[in-house]
Design a protein around this motif. Structure first.
Motif, mmCIF file in Angstrom:
data_model
loop_
_atom_site.group_PDB
_atom_site.id
_atom_site.type_symbol
_atom_site.label_atom_id
_atom_site.label_comp_id
_atom_site.label_asym_id
_atom_site.label_seq_id
_atom_site.Cartn_x
_atom_site.Cartn_y
_atom_site.Cartn_z
ATOM 1 N N ASP A 220 0.627 -1.425 0.205
ATOM 2 C CA ASP A 220 0.241 0.041 0.640
ATOM 3 C C ASP A 220 0.593 1.558 -0.490
ATOM 4 O OD1 ASP A 220 -2.479 -0.966 0.140
ATOM 5 O OD2 ASP A 220 -2.812 -0.803 1.856
ATOM 6 N N TYR A 221 1.847 0.863 0.868
ATOM 7 C CA TYR A 221 2.853 2.220 1.124
ATOM 8 C C TYR A 221 3.349 2.941 -0.318
ATOM 9 C CZ TYR A 221 6.633 5.277 1.807
ATOM 10 O OH TYR A 221 7.907 6.248 2.095
ATOM 11 N N PHE A 222 4.475 1.799 -1.171
ATOM 12 C CA PHE A 222 5.015 2.353 -2.468
ATOM 13 C C PHE A 222 3.622 2.636 -3.502
ATOM 14 C CE2 PHE A 222 8.356 -0.029 -0.246
ATOM 15 C CZ PHE A 222 9.144 1.238 -0.218
ATOM 16 N N ARG A 223 2.548 1.611 -3.365
ATOM 17 C CA ARG A 223 1.456 2.169 -5.178
ATOM 18 C C ARG A 223 0.822 3.732 -3.586
ATOM 19 N NH1 ARG A 223 -2.624 -0.779 -4.164
ATOM 20 N NH2 ARG A 223 -2.080 -2.378 -2.838
ATOM 21 N N LEU A 224 0.575 4.107 -3.378
ATOM 22 C CA LEU A 224 0.517 5.368 -2.637
ATOM 23 C C LEU A 224 1.689 5.889 -3.069
ATOM 24 C CD1 LEU A 224 -1.290 7.569 -1.420
ATOM 25 C CD2 LEU A 224 0.116 6.656 1.117
ATOM 26 N N LEU A 225 2.651 5.864 -3.020
ATOM 27 C CA LEU A 225 3.825 6.788 -3.717
ATOM 28 C C LEU A 225 3.422 6.452 -5.454
ATOM 29 C CD1 LEU A 225 6.644 6.205 -1.166
ATOM 30 C CD2 LEU A 225 5.364 8.221 -1.336
ATOM 31 N N ALA A 226 3.407 5.673 -5.601
ATOM 32 C CA ALA A 226 3.357 5.459 -7.199
ATOM 33 C C ALA A 226 2.479 6.551 -7.915
ATOM 34 C CB ALA A 226 2.731 3.742 -7.637
ATOM 35 N N ARG A 227 1.562 7.050 -7.267
ATOM 36 C CA ARG A 227 0.308 8.370 -7.571
ATOM 37 C C ARG A 227 1.404 9.292 -8.595
ATOM 38 N NH1 ARG A 227 -4.690 7.766 -7.080
ATOM 39 N NH2 ARG A 227 -5.890 6.529 -5.291
#
Length: 373
Positions: A220-227
């Protein structure tokens, strides 16, 4: 906008024939992707967070970090951009400034309500991620610059101040009702976002391949930053260039530095990951746990070996805003046998977690996973 080939080299005025220049060349991946992160962050044409606004905020952040050379750079770059329409600061501007000030000086005080305030002021999810990345990146960049200048004799003189452990969250439950973490630990923790992570299915095939390449697909953390995926990619490559290289400062002590920064900032999640790595690599579990157990307001280096006292004191001093690094911190490490490459590794490892902690603390929070019965 014209970008320098190596901004930190120019601002720190590094002699190309010096040991420091050679050490940065040895760490070419970290040097390259630090510059790449900067270049991308200040070249993206992004309607969610326009470039002139990014440069204006960057100059303010550099001032807060007491880096006048960096501030002058961003002001000069801002002068090349169009003027904003007259009318004063908007609600959107005020929300961003409050968010940036909190994230710079007291990231542990971030809360879900602050994300909601940005959204109510008109910030998109991508814009919020880029805003958080910008504030966290300048925190990293400023500390790198402070460290590089200190290695060239520009550190403050006089007695060193002892940096103490910061405070941390103590609420029993997370925003979603999970069991919160109220003490530093080496356990494996979960992390929940306060802003929705982007679903994997919404990424293109090429974007999914980029996430998979770094092992980020299920996080979740990296898919959030992947915005803002291009910026995440440069940040990840910077991380790898700092922590996954041979020679110089032992990897265990780079992980120790990450743990120290996390204690200063009150980031329990980052500390759990990197304390665990430091324990595994150093075989010094008791010393690492002693560091984790330090109470708020207590000096972090108490009870450690002379070498680790010097390492901890250096990382802690570089972690506060603005930096409190002095020549005594450097001299203590030279007495322990650290050379220029090892000192550079310590600076970069410490500075990077000024970036990492600020993202973890401001975009979500850790929780205790349910025990499997």
């Amino acid at each position: 906008m014209t970008q320098p080939d190596d901004l930190l080299n120019a601002l720190a005025d590094i002699d190309p024939d010096s040991d420091l220049a050679r050490a940065r060349q040895v760490r070419h991946a970290a040097t390259q992707h630090t510059q790449g992160s900067y270049a991308l962050l200040f070249s993206q044409q992004d309607e969610d967070f326009p470039l002139p606004d990014r440069l204006t905020l960057a100059a303010q952040l550099a001032e807060w970090h007491a880096q006048p050379g960096l501030q002058a750079h961003y002001l000069q770059q801002r002068s090349l951009q169009p003027d904003r329409p007259a009318g004063g600061a908007s609600e959107r501007d005020r929300a961003a400034d409050a968010f940036a000030h909190r994230l710079t000086f007291e990231p542990v005080n971030a809360a879900p309500a602050h994300i909601a305030e940005l959204q109510q002021a008109g910030w998109s999810p991508r814009g919020i991620v880029t805003l958080a990345q910008l504030v966290a990146f300048i925190s990293f960049q400023s500390r790198l610059l402070a460290g590089l200048r200190a290695l060239q004799g520009d550190a403050a003189q006089g007695e060193t101040a002892s940096v103490v452990a910061g405070h941390w969250h103590d609420a029993p439950l997370t925003a979603s009702g999970n069991t919160a973490v109220t003490a530093f630990t080496q356990r494996e923790l979960g992390w929940e976002p306060w802003l929705a992570a982007k679903p994997l299915a919404e990424f293109s095939a090429d974007e999914q391949a980029t996430l998979a390449k770094f092992g980020h697909s299920d996080s979740d953390y990296f898919r959030l930053l992947a915005r803002n995926l291009p910026l995440l990619e440069q940040r990840t490559l910077t991380d790898k260039g700092i922590f996954y290289t041979a020679g110089g400062l032992p990897r265990a002590e780079r992980e120790l530095a990450a743990t120290v920064v996390s204690k200063v900032n009150g980031c329990i999640y980052c500390a759990s990951v990197h304390a665990r790595k430091a324990s595994q690599l150093s075989k010094q579990d008791e010393a690492i746990q002693k560091l984790l157990n330090v109470a708020p307001g207590t000096v972090l280096s108490h009870g450690q070996s002379p070498r680790w006292q010097a390492l901890i004191a250096f990382s802690a001093a570089l972690s506060v805003t603005p930096s409190q690094l002095t020549q005594q911190h450097i001299d203590a490490l030279l007495e322990q046998g650290l050379d220029t490459l090892a000192l550079l590794d310590l600076i970069q490892s410490t500075a990077f977690f000024a970036w990492a902690n600020r993202l973890m603390l401001t975009l979500g929070e850790p929780f205790l996973p349910q025990q499997q019965g």
